[in-house]
Scaffold this motif. Sequence first.
Motif, PDB file in Angstrom:
ATOM      1  N   GLY A 116       0.825  -1.201   0.000  1.00 19.99           N
ATOM      2  CA  GLY A 116       0.000   0.000   0.000  1.00 19.99           C
ATOM      3  C   GLY A 116       0.855   1.246   0.000  1.00 19.99           C
ATOM      4  O   GLY A 116       2.082   1.181  -0.140  1.00 19.99           O
ATOM      5  N   HIS A 117       0.217   2.387   0.189  1.00 19.54           N
ATOM      6  CA  HIS A 117       0.920   3.669   0.146  1.00 19.54           C
ATOM      7  C   HIS A 117       0.764   4.465   1.442  1.00 19.54           C
ATOM      8  O   HIS A 117       1.138   5.631   1.496  1.00 19.54           O
ATOM      9  N   SER A 118       0.226   3.827   2.484  1.00 22.71           N
ATOM     10  CA  SER A 118      -0.027   4.536   3.754  1.00 22.71           C
ATOM     11  C   SER A 118       0.723   3.912   4.917  1.00 22.71           C
ATOM     12  O   SER A 118       0.388   4.150   6.070  1.00 22.71           O
ATOM     13  N   GLY A 119       1.744   3.112   4.610  1.00 21.63           N
ATOM     14  CA  GLY A 119       2.498   2.466   5.678  1.00 21.63           C
ATOM     15  C   GLY A 119       2.132   1.002   5.822  1.00 21.63           C
ATOM     16  O   GLY A 119       1.275   0.474   5.098  1.00 21.63           O
ATOM     17  N   TYR A 120       2.797   0.355   6.773  1.00 15.30           N
ATOM     18  CA  TYR A 120       2.628  -1.079   6.989  1.00 15.30           C
ATOM     19  C   TYR A 120       2.542  -1.381   8.483  1.00 15.30           C
ATOM     20  O   TYR A 120       3.042  -0.631   9.320  1.00 15.30           O
ATOM     21  N   TRP A 121       1.910  -2.514   8.775  1.00  9.50           N
ATOM     22  CA  TRP A 121       1.904  -3.059  10.137  1.00  9.50           C
ATOM     23  C   TRP A 121       2.679  -4.361  10.132  1.00  9.50           C
ATOM     24  O   TRP A 121       2.427  -5.253   9.306  1.00  9.50           O
ATOM     25  N   LEU A 122       3.628  -4.469  11.049  1.00  7.15           N
ATOM     26  CA  LEU A 122       4.362  -5.707  11.267  1.00  7.15           C
ATOM     27  C   LEU A 122       3.883  -6.294  12.591  1.00  7.15           C
ATOM     28  O   LEU A 122       3.950  -5.628  13.633  1.00  7.15           O
ATOM     29  N   ARG A 124       3.703  -9.696  15.264  1.00  7.46           N
ATOM     30  CA  ARG A 124       4.223 -10.995  15.683  1.00  7.46           C
ATOM     31  C   ARG A 124       3.234 -12.081  15.280  1.00  7.46           C
ATOM     32  O   ARG A 124       2.025 -11.967  15.495  1.00  7.46           O
ATOM     33  N   GLY A 125       3.729 -13.172  14.692  1.00  3.71           N
ATOM     34  CA  GLY A 125       2.838 -14.179  14.151  1.00  3.71           C
ATOM     35  C   GLY A 125       2.680 -15.434  14.976  1.00  3.71           C
ATOM     36  O   GLY A 125       1.704 -16.162  14.820  1.00  3.71           O
ATOM     37  N   ASP A 126       3.629 -15.723  15.875  1.00  2.85           N
ATOM     38  CA  ASP A 126       3.594 -16.994  16.592  1.00  2.85           C
ATOM     39  C   ASP A 126       2.713 -16.963  17.822  1.00  2.85           C
ATOM     40  O   ASP A 126       2.524 -17.989  18.490  1.00  2.85           O
ATOM     41  N   VAL A 135       3.516  -5.387  17.893  1.00  2.00           N
ATOM     42  CA  VAL A 135       2.703  -4.827  16.803  1.00  2.00           C
ATOM     43  C   VAL A 135       3.267  -3.449  16.482  1.00  2.00           C
ATOM     44  O   VAL A 135       3.176  -2.532  17.305  1.00  2.00           O
ATOM     45  N   VAL A 136       3.856  -3.288  15.295  1.00  2.00           N
ATOM     46  CA  VAL A 136       4.616  -2.084  14.985  1.00  2.00           C
ATOM     47  C   VAL A 136       4.107  -1.448  13.696  1.00  2.00           C
ATOM     48  O   VAL A 136       3.972  -2.136  12.671  1.00  2.00           O
ATOM     49  N   ALA A 147      12.170  -2.760  11.189  1.00  2.00           N
ATOM     50  CA  ALA A 147      11.353  -3.410  12.210  1.00  2.00           C
ATOM     51  C   ALA A 147      11.519  -4.929  12.162  1.00  2.00           C
ATOM     52  O   ALA A 147      11.550  -5.597  13.201  1.00  2.00           O
ATOM     53  N   LYS A 148      11.655  -5.470  10.958  1.00  2.00           N
ATOM     54  CA  LYS A 148      11.898  -6.912  10.834  1.00  2.00           C
ATOM     55  C   LYS A 148      13.235  -7.293  11.474  1.00  2.00           C
ATOM     56  O   LYS A 148      13.358  -8.365  12.093  1.00  2.00           O
TER      57      LYS A 148
END
Length: 274
Positions: A116-122, A124-126, A135-136, A147-148
């Motif tokens: 997308g063009h408005s940023g990303y959310w990273l 935690r998946g486990d 949650v970043v 962040a990764k």
Amino acid sequence: MKDKGSMDGTPQSIVGIRRAERFSPNSVGKDEAILRAVLDRLHGLMVREEDAATALSPASVYLNMARSNKVLALLKAKATQGALVLNPAEGVEACRRSRIDALMHQYHLPLPPLEGHSGYWLKRGDAAAQEAADVVFCEDEVALAAAKERFAARHITDYVVQAHVRGDLVKFYGVEPTGFFRVFYPGDDGESKFGNEQMNGRPHHYFYQKQHLQASAELLSRLAHTPIYGGDAIITPDGDFVLIDFNDWPSFSRCVDEAATHIAQFVNMQLRTR
């Protein structure tokens, strides 16, 4: 423990397992409140997840907010022996973020795009988020890469990436077999776990079809074997929505009494059909 009567008078021993503090960031009191409200209606006993991991009280019904692997393994054994477990241990595992994300992709449920063009959310998946760093928000791909790297330094290699979607953030709560479903705007009441809700600003209350959101949430609850559920969605200006989070047994903090009554009714429904 002596058997105590359920709402319909059927003798049952009921144990509610309160979520451990590490799985309940900034929500310990809220999580305890909903479980206590349900147990008051069913005359059950509350135990801590930490204690259940070493000595799980015998019961015919377990109301489960636990998330630790050890307690979930014990509950699987109890279910095999005939106990009623809500939510089932398998459902709690299915709600771990990367698993629920995969399930939503598999069944084509409305999800944020990967780019997308408005940023990303990273995210935690486990496991469910246990601290703010799980949650970043990342303003661009450079920030996402950084962040990764921070996740990797914490030995977190299982994660989910979602593009940020602009719109109204809503929280929903449900008890799928009863039809109970409520939606709230955290931007209106200011209630927040980590403050991430502020990224979407004050809600505009865009028009949308609530029944469509409920249908998607209930389908996911069935797919994930999680009848007592909650989550988050974004309502876009054109009235569409995307699901951005889904959880096993939330705090129902905005509707505790009403939710507790429906959860207790659901437990008794299950007992009558066993």
